[in-house]
Design an enzyme around this catalytic site. Sequence first.
Site, mmCIF file in Angstrom:
data_model
loop_
_atom_site.group_PDB
_atom_site.id
_atom_site.type_symbol
_atom_site.label_atom_id
_atom_site.label_comp_id
_atom_site.label_asym_id
_atom_site.label_seq_id
_atom_site.Cartn_x
_atom_site.Cartn_y
_atom_site.Cartn_z
ATOM 1 N N HIS A 219 14.947 -36.452 -10.113
ATOM 2 C CA HIS A 219 14.233 -37.073 -9.101
ATOM 3 C C HIS A 219 12.746 -36.648 -8.821
ATOM 4 O O HIS A 219 12.267 -36.786 -7.741
ATOM 5 C CB HIS A 219 15.180 -36.223 -7.771
ATOM 6 C CG HIS A 219 16.642 -36.843 -8.054
ATOM 7 N ND1 HIS A 219 17.002 -37.993 -7.474
ATOM 8 C CD2 HIS A 219 17.861 -36.169 -8.316
ATOM 9 C CE1 HIS A 219 18.269 -38.040 -7.526
ATOM 10 N NE2 HIS A 219 18.837 -36.783 -8.090
ATOM 11 N N ARG B 79 4.197 0.081 -6.429
ATOM 12 C CA ARG B 79 4.089 -0.526 -5.595
ATOM 13 C C ARG B 79 3.274 -1.659 -5.588
ATOM 14 O O ARG B 79 3.391 -2.865 -4.642
ATOM 15 C CB ARG B 79 4.210 0.020 -4.326
ATOM 16 C CG ARG B 79 5.193 1.290 -4.127
ATOM 17 C CD ARG B 79 5.138 2.070 -2.796
ATOM 18 N NE ARG B 79 4.794 1.073 -1.496
ATOM 19 C CZ ARG B 79 6.092 1.036 -0.657
ATOM 20 N NH1 ARG B 79 7.224 1.743 -1.215
ATOM 21 N NH2 ARG B 79 5.794 0.431 0.272
ATOM 22 N N GLU C 272 15.849 -17.625 -9.968
ATOM 23 C CA GLU C 272 15.770 -16.274 -10.588
ATOM 24 C C GLU C 272 15.052 -15.984 -11.652
ATOM 25 O O GLU C 272 14.148 -15.395 -11.953
ATOM 26 C CB GLU C 272 17.048 -15.229 -10.357
ATOM 27 C CG GLU C 272 16.928 -13.868 -10.509
ATOM 28 C CD GLU C 272 15.851 -12.955 -9.568
ATOM 29 O OE1 GLU C 272 15.270 -13.620 -8.751
ATOM 30 O OE2 GLU C 272 15.383 -12.075 -10.016
ATOM 31 N N LYS D 57 11.509 -14.538 -12.541
ATOM 32 C CA LYS D 57 11.055 -13.438 -13.354
ATOM 33 C C LYS D 57 10.092 -13.844 -14.400
ATOM 34 O O LYS D 57 9.080 -13.024 -14.613
ATOM 35 C CB LYS D 57 12.095 -12.905 -14.129
ATOM 36 C CG LYS D 57 13.313 -12.116 -13.323
ATOM 37 C CD LYS D 57 12.815 -10.769 -12.962
ATOM 38 C CE LYS D 57 12.336 -10.914 -11.513
ATOM 39 N NZ LYS D 57 13.044 -10.591 -10.466
ATOM 40 N N CYS E 245 0.937 -1.237 -0.063
ATOM 41 C CA CYS E 245 -0.033 -0.053 -0.132
ATOM 42 C C CYS E 245 0.776 1.283 -0.020
ATOM 43 O O CYS E 245 2.031 1.189 0.228
ATOM 44 C CB CYS E 245 -0.913 -0.129 1.184
ATOM 45 S SG CYS E 245 -1.584 -1.596 1.450
ATOM 46 N N GLU F 140 6.427 -14.075 -12.563
ATOM 47 C CA GLU F 140 5.815 -12.997 -12.054
ATOM 48 C C GLU F 140 5.206 -12.161 -13.095
ATOM 49 O O GLU F 140 4.248 -11.358 -12.970
ATOM 50 C CB GLU F 140 6.603 -12.301 -10.897
ATOM 51 C CG GLU F 140 7.977 -11.641 -11.402
ATOM 52 C CD GLU F 140 8.630 -11.162 -10.145
ATOM 53 O OE1 GLU F 140 8.242 -10.728 -9.340
ATOM 54 O OE2 GLU F 140 10.031 -11.159 -10.419
ATOM 55 N N TRP G 56 -3.029 -2.382 -1.381
ATOM 56 C CA TRP G 56 -2.985 -3.838 -1.824
ATOM 57 C C TRP G 56 -3.826 -4.653 -0.941
ATOM 58 O O TRP G 56 -3.297 -4.735 0.550
ATOM 59 C CB TRP G 56 -1.681 -3.954 -1.701
ATOM 60 C CG TRP G 56 -1.107 -5.315 -2.195
ATOM 61 C CD1 TRP G 56 -0.656 -5.870 -3.461
ATOM 62 C CD2 TRP G 56 -0.814 -6.640 -1.532
ATOM 63 N NE1 TRP G 56 -0.544 -7.007 -3.699
ATOM 64 C CE2 TRP G 56 -0.578 -7.630 -2.708
ATOM 65 C CE3 TRP G 56 -0.840 -6.909 -0.188
ATOM 66 C CZ2 TRP G 56 -0.107 -8.876 -2.100
ATOM 67 C CZ3 TRP G 56 -0.536 -8.171 0.096
ATOM 68 C CH2 TRP G 56 -0.038 -9.091 -0.676
ATOM 69 N N ASN H 125 -1.053 1.613 6.135
ATOM 70 C CA ASN H 125 -0.134 0.659 5.869
ATOM 71 C C ASN H 125 0.003 -0.246 6.827
ATOM 72 O O ASN H 125 0.469 0.283 7.983
ATOM 73 C CB ASN H 125 1.184 1.263 4.869
ATOM 74 C CG ASN H 125 1.083 1.929 3.750
ATOM 75 O OD1 ASN H 125 -0.164 2.051 3.297
ATOM 76 N ND2 ASN H 125 1.970 2.339 3.201
ATOM 77 N N GLY H 126 0.144 -1.568 6.807
ATOM 78 C CA GLY H 126 0.467 -2.434 7.747
ATOM 79 C C GLY H 126 -0.902 -3.334 8.070
ATOM 80 O O GLY H 126 -1.778 -3.321 7.562
ATOM 81 N N LYS I 17 5.337 -4.131 -4.886
ATOM 82 C CA LYS I 17 7.014 -3.758 -4.827
ATOM 83 C C LYS I 17 7.633 -3.992 -3.542
ATOM 84 O O LYS I 17 8.647 -4.672 -3.509
ATOM 85 C CB LYS I 17 7.168 -2.310 -5.263
ATOM 86 C CG LYS I 17 8.639 -2.148 -5.556
ATOM 87 C CD LYS I 17 9.308 -2.944 -6.424
ATOM 88 C CE LYS I 17 10.658 -2.941 -6.594
ATOM 89 N NZ LYS I 17 11.462 -3.821 -7.346
HETATM 90 C C1 F6R Z 1 11.075 -10.234 -7.567
HETATM 91 C C2 F6R Z 1 10.962 -9.428 -6.164
HETATM 92 C C3 F6R Z 1 10.784 -9.918 -4.899
HETATM 93 C C4 F6R Z 1 11.487 -9.198 -3.855
HETATM 94 C C5 F6R Z 1 11.033 -9.301 -2.481
HETATM 95 C C6 F6R Z 1 12.049 -8.865 -1.546
HETATM 96 O O1 F6R Z 1 11.028 -9.614 -8.589
HETATM 97 O O2 F6R Z 1 10.995 -8.123 -6.353
HETATM 98 O O3 F6R Z 1 10.741 -11.208 -4.660
HETATM 99 O O4 F6R Z 1 12.989 -9.523 -4.350
HETATM 100 O O5 F6R Z 1 9.854 -9.128 -2.317
HETATM 101 O O6 F6R Z 1 12.072 -7.665 -1.449
HETATM 102 P P1 F6R Z 1 13.054 -6.572 -0.823
HETATM 103 O O7 F6R Z 1 14.527 -6.904 -1.807
HETATM 104 O O8 F6R Z 1 12.666 -5.225 -1.174
HETATM 105 O O9 F6R Z 1 13.554 -7.044 0.587
#
Ligand code: F6R
Length: 613
Positions: free
Chosen positions: A509, A27, A486, A490, A2, A493, A79, A105-106, A608
């Site tokens: 396995h 975000r 990773e 990507k 949020c 998501e 959010w 937020n929270g 985000k």
């Molecule tokens: C994926 C992504 C998330 C963040 C995760 C941790 O592309 O961005 O998986 O890496 O939410 O976020 P931070 O790095 O801000 O702690």
Amino acid sequence: MCGIVGYIGKADAASFLINGLRRLEYRGDDSAGLAVMEDGRIAVAKSPGKVSTLSDRARAEWPADRFERATTGIAHTRWATHGPPTEVNAHPHLDRSGAIALVHNGIIENYRGLRARLEAKGHLFLSETDTEVLAHLIGDCDKGDVFQAVCHALHQVEGTFGIAVLTAREPGKIIAARRGSPIVIGVGEGETIVASDASAILAHTQRVIYLDDNDIAIVSADSVDIRDLNNVPVIREIAELGIDAAAAEKDGYEHFMLKEIHEQPHSLANAIRGRLDFNLGSAVLSGMGTSARELAELGRVVLVGCGTSLHAGLVGEYAFEDLADLHAEVQQAAEFRYRNPILGSRDLVVAISQSGETADTLAAVREARQKGAFVMSLCNVVGSTIARETGRGVYLHAGPEISVASTKAFTCQVAVLLMMALKLGRGRRFCRDEGIRLAREIERIPQFVEEVIRLDEPIAAIAESYAMTEHAFFIGRGPMFPVALEGALKVKEISYIHAEGYHAAELKHGPIALLEKDTPVIAIACDIPGKDKTLGNIEECRARGARILGLITDGDQEAAAHMDDAIAIPRCHPLVATIPAAVALQLFAYHLARHRGCEIDQPRNLAKSVTVE
Ligand code: F6R
């Protein structure tokens, strides 16, 4: 997650707030709302969907002069956590009298009990949210001084909050507070901005104050008065943001994600600049704040993080073991915080977080400090909570990362981890010449990445031919195993293709049962130790009809012969190669998503910065 913006000053508050919300939209959000003060009354507009929908609604439904006259207000992008993204659940929420508006937020963890108590006193709730309970609680505590009422209410809540409160009784004020969810205050000329993220502030002022947990601020157009929850004044310094507002613009790119992928030669150069010592063959990371002796005495490194940052930590694990002869392990931050980790004073805990606000990573930091470990952070956002709470660490200097999918932060995290491992390695294992050789390779990372970025078009063409798949597997070995994880993250998501990353040896396995004719297997088969084994695993997949896209080292004809399609990355040190390999997979994921017509910068359901557990 949020986002909060509050404004008090001389400008048209509603337009200011809507623009601010747009800057926070990255975000991740699903509904939005704002409240402005007009003639001693609070006017509210809310809407499910994007900020543009809220803007259209406010402009259609509100009298035009409200935009000219109202100069104070608060706003929010939500959010959803408690209740779906509907208009009624969107913030701001009002107290029973309608004279207090709140954005939050929270999560208020004890909201059910508080709600039952307030309902017994006759309060009626319109929404399913925890936030509305807090709004009513503040109203219930209000005996004529809203600041005191906010303090009393916050004493009763459990959980996390970043809040901004508007009250019709004191129209020249916004009250803001935080516990576990960031609030930053922008100090302008005759105007003050309250926000959950500096992105909403940086176009207006570079002067900011970060609230600490349990700070509560009374903000007017030309003053910021900060106290603790017992009304004792506290001093918080004004800091300079030091972020160029242009850095948060798309700059002609179709998406922030593409811009951020392309920016990597530059962001990596910033992350590395001034941090390599070619004389000693080491790295200069003064933010680590540890003496050579302390480093030499370390027994273990524990890397904690979530998502992409966790994957960077997994690459770091290989680096610390290979380069520094140090026992290293990686733990998912949410797991770490609850599992009673065994830690002592010879353990170095490195919290990795782009945002520096991830709730689980922050809690892991607190747990590690509690247990007496050396704790430091790798954060991108300067002044973020994790960076401030650890007090030592290394900033990534990647610049603002706006796309929800993390790209440049990942590669800068890996680059910084390599430099940390180099520094530790020089103190423990290898000689000056070896150190210099590795430092030279690290210095060339931006150039290696530049070479991959030049492959953007061919990678786009390859991605087009995979775009209609519904499943994909990513495999790798050694430090390329986390890169495979990773790459899969990507892809899932942003393109919504079901993608899984596995160690190349692990497929047989179990997961190999899922391979069918033409199932894509993206194999990282660069010319590093373990390549031959990976090529063997690729053959196992080919024998079952899989279609192989290989990431190979430039000029490696032997590896190319095993692939249906190939992307070649420059030949470099095996650990360094993780960075160009990751960039190639970022481009692949981006173009898959683009060919599928996905909303790349704001993927569905994602946020985000994950500030709730
Ligand atoms: C994926 C992504 C998330 C963040 C995760 C941790 O592309 O961005 O998986 O890496 O939410 O976020 P931070 O790095 O801000 O702690």
